[in-house]
Design a protein around this motif. Structure first.
Motif, PDB file in Angstrom:
ATOM      1  N   ALA A   1      79.802  82.288  11.922  1.00 39.26           N
ATOM      2  CA  ALA A   1      80.028  81.706  10.645  1.00 39.26           C
ATOM      3  C   ALA A   1      78.582  81.161  10.055  1.00 39.26           C
ATOM      4  O   ALA A   1      77.687  81.079  10.821  1.00 39.26           O
ATOM      5  CB  ALA A   1      80.955  80.373  10.844  1.00 39.26           C
ATOM      6  N   PRO A   2      78.700  80.997   8.770  1.00 38.98           N
ATOM      7  CA  PRO A   2      77.425  80.619   8.032  1.00 38.98           C
ATOM      8  C   PRO A   2      77.125  79.209   8.536  1.00 38.98           C
ATOM      9  O   PRO A   2      78.028  78.546   8.743  1.00 38.98           O
ATOM     10  CB  PRO A   2      77.862  80.557   6.536  1.00 38.98           C
ATOM     11  N   GLY A   3      75.884  78.845   8.809  1.00 43.12           N
ATOM     12  CA  GLY A   3      75.427  77.769   9.172  1.00 43.12           C
ATOM     13  C   GLY A   3      75.511  77.613  10.909  1.00 43.12           C
ATOM     14  O   GLY A   3      74.867  76.323  11.556  1.00 43.12           O
ATOM     15  N   ALA A   4      75.832  78.703  11.704  1.00 41.57           N
ATOM     16  CA  ALA A   4      76.016  78.585  12.871  1.00 41.57           C
ATOM     17  C   ALA A   4      74.750  78.585  13.825  1.00 41.57           C
ATOM     18  O   ALA A   4      73.741  79.226  12.998  1.00 41.57           O
ATOM     19  CB  ALA A   4      77.047  79.826  13.589  1.00 41.57           C
ATOM     20  N   ARG A   5      74.505  78.014  14.805  1.00 39.16           N
ATOM     21  CA  ARG A   5      73.241  77.882  15.661  1.00 39.16           C
ATOM     22  C   ARG A   5      73.771  78.131  17.142  1.00 39.16           C
ATOM     23  O   ARG A   5      74.696  77.875  17.365  1.00 39.16           O
ATOM     24  CB  ARG A   5      72.430  76.827  15.292  1.00 39.16           C
ATOM     25  N   PRO A   6      72.801  78.544  17.875  1.00 42.31           N
ATOM     26  CA  PRO A   6      73.212  78.841  19.349  1.00 42.31           C
ATOM     27  C   PRO A   6      73.681  77.531  19.912  1.00 42.31           C
ATOM     28  O   PRO A   6      72.934  76.404  19.706  1.00 42.31           O
ATOM     29  CB  PRO A   6      71.875  79.366  19.876  1.00 42.31           C
ATOM     30  N   VAL A   7      74.582  77.584  20.793  1.00 43.29           N
ATOM     31  CA  VAL A   7      75.206  76.432  21.384  1.00 43.29           C
ATOM     32  C   VAL A   7      75.344  76.631  22.745  1.00 43.29           C
ATOM     33  O   VAL A   7      75.983  77.858  23.103  1.00 43.29           O
ATOM     34  CB  VAL A   7      76.633  75.855  20.875  1.00 43.29           C
ATOM     35  N   LEU A   8      75.137  75.801  23.733  1.00 41.58           N
ATOM     36  CA  LEU A   8      75.299  76.253  25.112  1.00 41.58           C
ATOM     37  C   LEU A   8      76.545  75.117  25.711  1.00 41.58           C
ATOM     38  O   LEU A   8      76.547  74.138  25.512  1.00 41.58           O
ATOM     39  CB  LEU A   8      74.214  75.883  26.063  1.00 41.58           C
ATOM     40  N   ILE A   9      77.393  75.944  26.214  1.00 33.96           N
ATOM     41  CA  ILE A   9      78.473  75.268  26.641  1.00 33.96           C
ATOM     42  C   ILE A   9      78.571  75.431  28.266  1.00 33.96           C
ATOM     43  O   ILE A   9      78.849  76.569  28.621  1.00 33.96           O
ATOM     44  CB  ILE A   9      80.034  75.726  26.122  1.00 33.96           C
ATOM     45  N   HIS A  10      78.212  74.443  29.030  1.00 40.75           N
ATOM     46  CA  HIS A  10      78.484  74.710  30.663  1.00 40.75           C
ATOM     47  C   HIS A  10      78.593  73.403  31.182  1.00 40.75           C
ATOM     48  O   HIS A  10      78.000  72.559  32.021  1.00 40.75           O
ATOM     49  CB  HIS A  10      76.751  74.986  30.831  1.00 40.75           C
ATOM     50  N   PHE A  11      80.161  73.053  30.971  1.00 46.24           N
ATOM     51  CA  PHE A  11      80.680  71.559  31.109  1.00 46.24           C
ATOM     52  C   PHE A  11      79.787  70.671  30.416  1.00 46.24           C
ATOM     53  O   PHE A  11      80.477  69.496  29.964  1.00 46.24           O
ATOM     54  CB  PHE A  11      80.633  71.252  32.559  1.00 46.24           C
TER      55      PHE A  11
END
Length: 205
Positions: free
Chosen positions: A180-190
C-alpha cells in the motif's frame, strides 16, 4: 527452524535439505537474504553498500545463494553489468530430524539461526535507540514488544507454538501482496515494529 519472507503472496514453506542448508550457512549469506526480504530487489553493489561489504563479496555469495535456490535474478531489470537480485518466493523450514541429528546439520542450523537472531536483535536495538527520535507517532505507537514467562511441558509448548504460528499466519495472510502507499518494512517476530535502518549491522568484536 522456520524463516518467513517479506509478506508478499507466497507459496508454502520450502523444506530444505542438508546441502541447501550448508549453502545458506554463512553469516553474510543470511544477512543478504534478510536484506532482500525486507527491502526487495537490489544489485550486488546496493547490497554491498547496505552491508558494509565489497561488491565482489556480495556478488560471490549471491551466486552461491542462487545455486542453492535462495535468491534469483530479477528478469527484465538492470543490464548485463548490473544484475538485480531478489529472494526466492516462499519461506524455508527444516523439519527433517535426520538433518539436525548429524553434527554437520547441527552446526549449519546453529550458524543460520544465530545469524538470523543477531540480525533481528540489531533491528530491535536500532528501533529502541533511534526509532522514537526519527519516526512519527503513527509508526511508533503501534509498535509492540511482548514476552511471556511460563512453565510448560514439551506438549504444551508445541500447542502454544502451533497456535501462535497459525494466528500470525492468518493475520499476515490478509496483507500479503498488498504494498500500500506509505508502506515501509515491518518486522513481526512476536514483536512488531517498523524497521529503522533496514539492515542489521554487525556489532564490533
Amino acid at each position: 527452524m522456520d524463516e518467513q519472507t517479506d509478506g508478499r503472496s507466497l507459496p508454502e514453506l520450502r523444506e530444505i535439505d542438508l546441502d541447501s542448508l550448508k549453502g545458506l550457512a554463512h553469516p553474510l549469506r543470511v544477512r543478504i537474504v534478510d536484506v532482500l526480504s525486507s527491502h526487495g530487489s537490489l544489485t550486488a553493489s546496493g547490497l554491498a553498500e547496505r552491508l558494509g561489504e565489497s561488491s565482489g563479496a556480495t556478488s560471490y555469495h549471491l551466486r552461491q545463494l542462487e545455486r542453492h535456490g535462495f535468491v534469483r535474478e530479477v528478469t527484465g531489470k538492470g543490464t548485463g553489468r548490473e544484475r538485480w537480485w531478489e529472494r526466492m518466493p516462499g519461506g524455508i523450514t527444516i523439519s527433517d530430524r535426520t538433518i539436525t541429528d548429524t553434527p554437520t546439520g547441527r552446526a549449519a542450523s546453529s550458524l543460520v539461526l544465530t545469524q538470523w537472531e543477531q540480525n533481528r536483535s540489531q533491528l530491535v536495538l536500532d528501533f529502541a535507540q533511534r526509532g522514537w527520535d526519527i519516526l512519527p507517532h503513527e509508526w511508533t505507537d503501534p509498535a509492540v514488544f511482548s514476552s511471556s514467562n511460563l512453565r510448560l511441558t514439551a506438549e504444551q509448548l508445541a500447542e502454544v507454538s502451533g497456535a501462535i504460528e497459525q494466528f500470525l499466519e492468518d493475520i499476515v495472510e490478509r496483507f500479503r501482496g498488498k504494498d500500500a502507499p506509505g508502506a515501509r518494512p515491518v518486522l513481526i517476530h512476536f514483536d512488531a515494529f517498523p524497521i529503522v535502518d533496514g539492515v542489521a549491522t554487525p556489532t564490533e568484536d
